[in-house]
Write an enzyme that holds these catalytic residues in place. Structure first.
Site, mmCIF file in Angstrom:
data_model
loop_
_atom_site.group_PDB
_atom_site.id
_atom_site.type_symbol
_atom_site.label_atom_id
_atom_site.label_comp_id
_atom_site.label_asym_id
_atom_site.label_seq_id
_atom_site.Cartn_x
_atom_site.Cartn_y
_atom_site.Cartn_z
ATOM 1 N N HIS B 142 0.807 -1.248 -0.081
ATOM 2 C CA HIS B 142 -0.130 -0.130 -0.160
ATOM 3 C C HIS B 142 0.816 1.329 -0.025
ATOM 4 O O HIS B 142 0.633 2.181 -0.742
ATOM 5 C CB HIS B 142 -1.073 0.046 1.111
ATOM 6 C CG HIS B 142 -1.921 1.041 1.530
ATOM 7 N ND1 HIS B 142 -3.187 1.077 0.849
ATOM 8 C CD2 HIS B 142 -1.719 2.367 1.686
ATOM 9 C CE1 HIS B 142 -3.884 2.145 1.032
ATOM 10 N NE2 HIS B 142 -2.978 2.997 1.736
ATOM 11 N N GLU B 143 1.833 1.312 0.804
ATOM 12 C CA GLU B 143 2.857 2.559 1.135
ATOM 13 C C GLU B 143 3.505 2.667 -0.181
ATOM 14 O O GLU B 143 3.682 3.885 -0.819
ATOM 15 C CB GLU B 143 3.715 2.417 2.191
ATOM 16 C CG GLU B 143 2.646 2.527 3.569
ATOM 17 C CD GLU B 143 1.624 3.496 3.639
ATOM 18 O OE1 GLU B 143 1.824 4.530 3.001
ATOM 19 O OE2 GLU B 143 0.598 3.307 4.388
ATOM 20 N N HIS B 146 1.614 4.378 -2.824
ATOM 21 C CA HIS B 146 1.491 5.943 -2.877
ATOM 22 C C HIS B 146 2.660 6.686 -3.444
ATOM 23 O O HIS B 146 2.641 7.556 -4.022
ATOM 24 C CB HIS B 146 1.343 6.107 -1.371
ATOM 25 C CG HIS B 146 -0.236 5.983 -0.716
ATOM 26 N ND1 HIS B 146 -1.073 6.136 -1.508
ATOM 27 C CD2 HIS B 146 -0.595 5.588 0.356
ATOM 28 C CE1 HIS B 146 -2.140 5.835 -0.854
ATOM 29 N NE2 HIS B 146 -1.842 5.589 0.463
ATOM 30 N N HIS B 152 -6.097 6.328 -3.056
ATOM 31 C CA HIS B 152 -6.723 5.304 -2.531
ATOM 32 C C HIS B 152 -7.809 4.673 -3.474
ATOM 33 O O HIS B 152 -8.220 5.641 -4.257
ATOM 34 C CB HIS B 152 -7.438 5.780 -1.126
ATOM 35 C CG HIS B 152 -6.460 5.926 0.083
ATOM 36 N ND1 HIS B 152 -6.581 6.661 1.170
ATOM 37 C CD2 HIS B 152 -5.499 5.417 0.216
ATOM 38 C CE1 HIS B 152 -5.685 6.299 1.946
ATOM 39 N NE2 HIS B 152 -4.809 5.733 1.399
ATOM 40 N N CYS B 153 -7.935 3.487 -3.226
ATOM 41 C CA CYS B 153 -8.834 2.827 -4.332
ATOM 42 C C CYS B 153 -10.179 2.313 -3.646
ATOM 43 O O CYS B 153 -10.108 1.879 -2.524
ATOM 44 C CB CYS B 153 -8.172 1.627 -4.962
ATOM 45 S SG CYS B 153 -9.001 0.718 -6.076
ATOM 46 N N CYS B 177 -5.866 -4.297 -7.437
ATOM 47 C CA CYS B 177 -6.593 -4.644 -8.288
ATOM 48 C C CYS B 177 -6.197 -4.211 -9.884
ATOM 49 O O CYS B 177 -5.275 -3.508 -9.982
ATOM 50 C CB CYS B 177 -8.062 -3.767 -8.075
ATOM 51 S SG CYS B 177 -7.799 -1.924 -8.562
#
Lengths: 454, 193
Positions: B142-143, B146, B152-153, B177
């Site tokens: 996640h990081e 970014h 953000h999804c 995704c």
């Protein structure tokens, strides 16, 4: 997030601005940062913001002062107040001043995420409600949705309520662009026929050769091309309201046919032999002087009496200048939304120009002028520059296209000659080729005075 | 959108590096580097352990300021890779948030993540090692996402979905995704040009 939102963090502490902005940017939002209330207001002039996160404690203008200004000048922008000194009093004061939420530093990330989602959902619902309301208004204008605060319009709204209850035919008189159809829809919406359809027919737009089959319908084989029977608009309007716009344009033959329907309440499709019961309320409208048309033999007097049981006159915009500001603001909001432009106000000088103009095209012209201004706007507030091309009205009778009626032309001409002659009655009477007594009578009749010179 | 596996943009060495900030379990560092390499299909290096900067410590909160750590990783140490991910056992926060699992600037060159809050469930009970490592992979991915400018999804359970609680973290999957994967490979390609 659906569309890309624009947010602003207002805090004098760089580290807070950076941290919160960094967090918000991950939500795919455009995030601006301001270190003071003054900077925030300058940015608000340039862009539309969905949400402002404002720190209470800032040098100069504090968070509460900024909140008040935002709520006053940019009411659609949501404001979240932030403080490191969270007390109940601060929260109460912030909410009383119109803050949409309140955060105490440091925030719980889950709480911040939920609050942002809640505020954006609130924003989305507000926008959706605004859009749907305007869509509904376009279909069914209720009297309280028609914009008008001036005395003539207030009187008109009262009359609409009175006449809506009956089934009598109504004739709406008004210049082009005054909103005759809107008034007709409002009458329909206030009447017991609201459950039925509102069927508008622009009599001036349908060719003479087609209007008969459009209004009465036709049976199969009644003419070449009539391969199947078709309902006419009168049948479609069953149980509802039939609105004949530009009724002054109806041919004498059609006037006879419609008169028969209004009298007998039955009609026949073109080529048909079976009588069909007509159940509609008739509202007609025209910008023409039908009395004159009757005198000239272009309009049947019996038809006129039949459609003119109740007369409503919509005053032109120049006779109800009090309505110009709310109408202009309404159009700004509408076109800003429709064209996706960040424009939401008209400044005082610009509004003065709009109020001073004579609007020969009435509300439709105002609508077009505001649309043009919104589309070409570079700032959030429309200034006088956007309307410079509108010449101020000269004594209320000229508008760049000259006077509209004979009566107005006479007043304008007399005033112009008097101005040219320095209000010397003898000289002016000579130029006008009337005697002094006649000119004096005219001056009294039209209440003309030198002080009215522009 | 039909999921279609993208090809890695380049086989450059050391595109992403993982830096242990203080003592971090070797299995944690391995699972982070292997997952980033496997999922993003880019070479990932593991660097020498380094000490978390002490100026990031916020005494009043007994936590480390993630923003300061990111600035340290980005500016105060030699650049060996395109992106760097610091991994620490210390509890991270930032000036406005009570805690963060990880932190990164959009499009920045450094990110940081903490294992501190990933060992237990919402009630404080320890979770299995497998679940812990699954959380570690999600935060790391996640990081790093970014840093490649992926916001953000809101698609299903994509790893780029915002996770502000352990429940959020556990409910999402440990991969991107198809949309975010496409955006990430576009960003990787652009970064390599």
């Amino acid at each position: 997030m659906g569309r890309r939102h624009r947010l602003m963090v207002v805090d004098d502490e760089l580290i807070v601005r950076e941290s919160l902005a960094a967090w918000l940017e991950k939500e795919a939002a455009v995030v601006d940062k301001a270190e003071s209330g003054a900077h925030a207001l300058a940015l608000l002039e340039q862009h539309f913001y969905d949400i402002l996160f404002v720190d209470i404690k800032m040098p100069g203008m504090d968070g509460f002062a900024l909140l008040e200004k935002v709520k006053e000048n940019f009411p659609t922008t949501l404001v979240v107040i932030i403080t490191a000194y969270g007390t109940v009093e601060h929260a109460v004061q912030a909410m009383r001043l119109g803050a949409n939420d309140f955060l105490v530093k440091p925030f719980d990330p889950d709480g911040l995420g939920l609050m942002l989602a809640k505020l954006l959902e609130h924003k989305r619902l507000l926008e959706e409600a605004q859009y749907l309301r305007s869509e509904v208004n376009r279909c069914w204008a209720a009297p309280d949705e028609i914009i008008g605060v001036s005395a003539p319009m207030v009187e008109l709204f009262r009359t609409i309520q009175e006449v809506s209850a009956s089934d009598s035919s109504i004739l709406i008189l008004g210049e082009t662009g005054t909103g005759k159809e809107l008034i007709a829809r409002a009458i329909h919406a206030s009447s017991k026929r609201i459950g039925g359809p509102f069927v508008p027919i622009n009599c001036g737009a349908i060719p003479e050769s087609l209007i008969e089959s459009e209004i009465f319908g036709f049976e199969k084989g009644s003419f070449t091309g009539a391969i199947r029977p078709k309902k006419g608009l009168i049948e479609v309007a069953e149980g509802g309201t039939l609105f004949l716009d530009e009724v002054g344009e109806i041919s004498p033959k059609m006037q006879v046919d419609l008169l028969r329907i209004l009298q007998d309440r039955v009609f026949y499709r073109v080529g048909g032999v079976d009588p069909i019961r007509a159940d509609f309320r008739l509202i007609s409208a025209t910008h023409r002087d039908l009395n004159q048309a009757i005198v000239q033999g272009n309009f049947r007097q019996d038809f006129f009496y039949r459609i003119n049981v109740i007369t409503l006159r919509i005053p032109p915009l120049r006779e109800r200048r009090d309505d110009i500001p709310p109408l202009a603001e309404h159009f700004v909001r509408r076109f800003a939304r429709e064209t996706n432009r960040d424009v939401d106000a008209i400044d005082h000088r610009a509004m003065q120009i709009l109020v001073g103009y004579d609007w020969p095209g009435n509300i439709r012209e105002l609508e077009n002028v505001v649309e043009r201004a919104v589309v070409t706007a570079r700032k959030r507030v429309l200034t006088a520059e956007a309307f410079d091309y509108l010449q101020p009205a000269a004594g209320g009778v000229t508008d760049g296209r000259g006077p509209r009626s004979l009566h107005e032309a006479e007043i304008a001409h007399i005033r112009r000659v008097l101005d040219e002659e320095g209000w010397n009655i003898s000289h002016a009477a000579k130029v006008l080729e009337v005697d002094r007594t006649t000119l004096h009578k005219k001056l009294r009749k039209y209440d003309l005075h030198p002080s009215e010179k522009l | 959108m039909k999921k279609k596996k993208e090809q890695p943009p380049s086989a450059n060495k050391g595109l992403i590096s993982v830096v242990p900030l203080g003592k971090v379990g070797p299995d944690v560092i391995r699972v982070v580097s292997d997952s980033l390499q496997g999922i993003l299909r880019v070479p990932v290096d593991v660097e020498e352990e380094t000490i978390i900067p002490q100026d990031a410590f916020m005494e009043g909160r007994n936590q480390y300021n993630a923003m300061t750590v990111i600035k340290f990783l980005a500016n105060d140490r030699p650049h060996k890779s395109l992106k760097v991910l610091g991994v620490t056992q210390k509890d991270l926060c930032n000036p406005i948030l009570t805690y963060v699992f990880g932190e990164a600037y959009m499009g920045g060159s450094a990110a940081v993540m903490s294992c501190h809050r990933l060992y237990t469930d919402q009630t404080g009970e320890p979770v299995s090692r497998e679940q812990f490592l699954d959380r570690v992979v999600k935060v790391a991915l996640h990081e790093i996402g970014h840093t490649f400018n992926i916001a953000h999804c809101h698609t299903d359970r994509c790893v780029m979905r915002a996770s502000n609680s352990l429940m959020d973290l556990d409910s999402k999957l440990n991969y991107l995704c198809p949309y975010c994967e496409l955006f990430l490979f576009d960003a990787l390609r652009a970064a390599l040009q």
